[in-house]
Design a protein around this motif. Structure first.
Motif, PDB file in Angstrom:
ATOM      1  N   LEU A 112       0.844  -1.311   0.019  1.00 47.05           N
ATOM      2  CA  LEU A 112      -0.041   0.035   0.165  1.00 47.05           C
ATOM      3  C   LEU A 112       1.023   1.253   0.005  1.00 47.05           C
ATOM      4  N   ALA A 140      -7.639   0.555  -2.416  1.00 49.76           N
ATOM      5  CA  ALA A 140      -6.728   0.090  -1.312  1.00 49.76           C
ATOM      6  C   ALA A 140      -7.555   0.044  -0.028  1.00 49.76           C
ATOM      7  N   ILE A 287      -5.784  -5.468  -4.037  1.00 51.53           N
ATOM      8  CA  ILE A 287      -4.647  -4.666  -3.890  1.00 51.53           C
ATOM      9  C   ILE A 287      -3.726  -5.130  -4.832  1.00 51.53           C
TER      10      ILE A 287
END
Length: 305
Positions: A112, A140, A287
């Motif tokens: 992230l 995210a 992700i």
């Protein structure tokens, strides 16, 4: 000849990224099954891998460039700060997240960091907010929610310490990326990483010296797993990944780099038999999709490698 070079580049990045992902899972096995201390593993991993990278530079005839970083006081100060608050910090937080949780979640949370960089640049007004940025932030947040809760608000599917260390790993990875840029522009990347690992390992040695180890725990199997984490999961992984940039465009290398979280997830679930819910798989997909979207954005912006 071009086809042969491309195949070589593909092999290098695939092996490098996969070894990175598997290395985290092997570290989790060392923590959970053999009681290896995270502080000791971080210190020995950084020192050994860093020394191997520097030895590799010597063997490749790059002694002059390897020592050039020590001829400028400003560079020395920057390298030391990068080594402690970048290299050591990102390695420790990542390993601590693995120890408290698992390699899959730790790796995905660390990935992230590009979103954190975007937020930082937006706050500094160094870039404008776009629809693509909003989509990436949404991916995210959704990915994290599903990954950490498996879709249930009743409780977390991952221990809180693992989440905290994982988020810190993302923050330190963002700092690592931003702060390393100038050093990498001036010097060979393997040299910077090699020295940073050695300096970070020396710093960690004050907390847990590498020679203070319970030899009763160090069976042949443990040494083999340690060898994999240091050589394949750290030194060769980085060397192969960086070397692949000589044969492939940075966009393709970054895309194939997403094999790291995939390798971590697959080995965590199928080798260590860690439970992973359907919605956690969906969060993983969010992700990984974010990583791919970021890579494509780099291409459209014609960002330098």
């Amino acid at each position: 000849m071009l086809r042969s070079s491309r195949h070589k580049g593909l092999a290098l990045v695939i092996i490098g990224a996969t070894c990175w992902g598997i290395g985290g899972t092997v570290a989790k096995k060392l923590f959970a099954q053999y009681g290896i201390d995270v502080n000791w593993l971080v210190s020995i991993r950084l020192l050994a891998a860093g020394l191997l990278l520097l030895i590799l530079q010597l063997l490749l005839g790059r002694r002059a460039s390897m020592m050039a970083v020590w001829k400028n006081k400003a560079t020395i100060a920057r390298l030391i700060l990068f080594s402690i608050f970048g290299m050591l910090a990102v390695q420790y937080t990542y390993m601590a997240s693995i120890q408290h949780g698992n390699a899959a979640v730790a790796t995905l949370l660390q990935y992230l960091s590009p979103v954190m960089i975007i937020v930082y640049l937006l706050l500094r007004k160094q870039m404008a907010l776009t629809l693509r940025d909003l989509i990436m932030v949404a991916l995210a947040l959704l990915g994290c929610f599903l990954l950490l809760t498996n879709g249930s608000l009743a409780g977390l599917a991952v221990p809180v310490p693992a989440i905290v260390w994982g988020i810190l790993s993302g923050v330190t990875a963002a700092f690592y990326t931003l702060y390393a840029a100038e050093l990498i522009r001036q010097y060979d990347s393997l040299t910077i990483v090699g020295w940073a690992m050695v300096i970070g390992g020396c710093g960690m040695s004050f907390i847990h010296p590498p020679w203070q180890v319970d030899l009763a725990r160090m069976t042949v199997e443990v040494w083999l797993y340690m060898l994999f984490v240091i050589v394949f999961g750290t030194m060769l992984a980085f060397w192969f990944y960086v070397s692949s940039l000589h044969y492939l465009p940075a966009r393709e290398v970054s895309l194939l780099g997403s094999l790291e979280p995939l390798a971590a997830v697959i080995t965590t679930v199928f080798w260590l038999h860690t439970p992973f819910g359907l919605l956690q798989w969906l969060g993983t997909g969010c992700i990984v999709g974010l990583i791919l979207l970021l890579t494509l954005q780099r291409k459209s912006a014609a960002a330098p490698a």
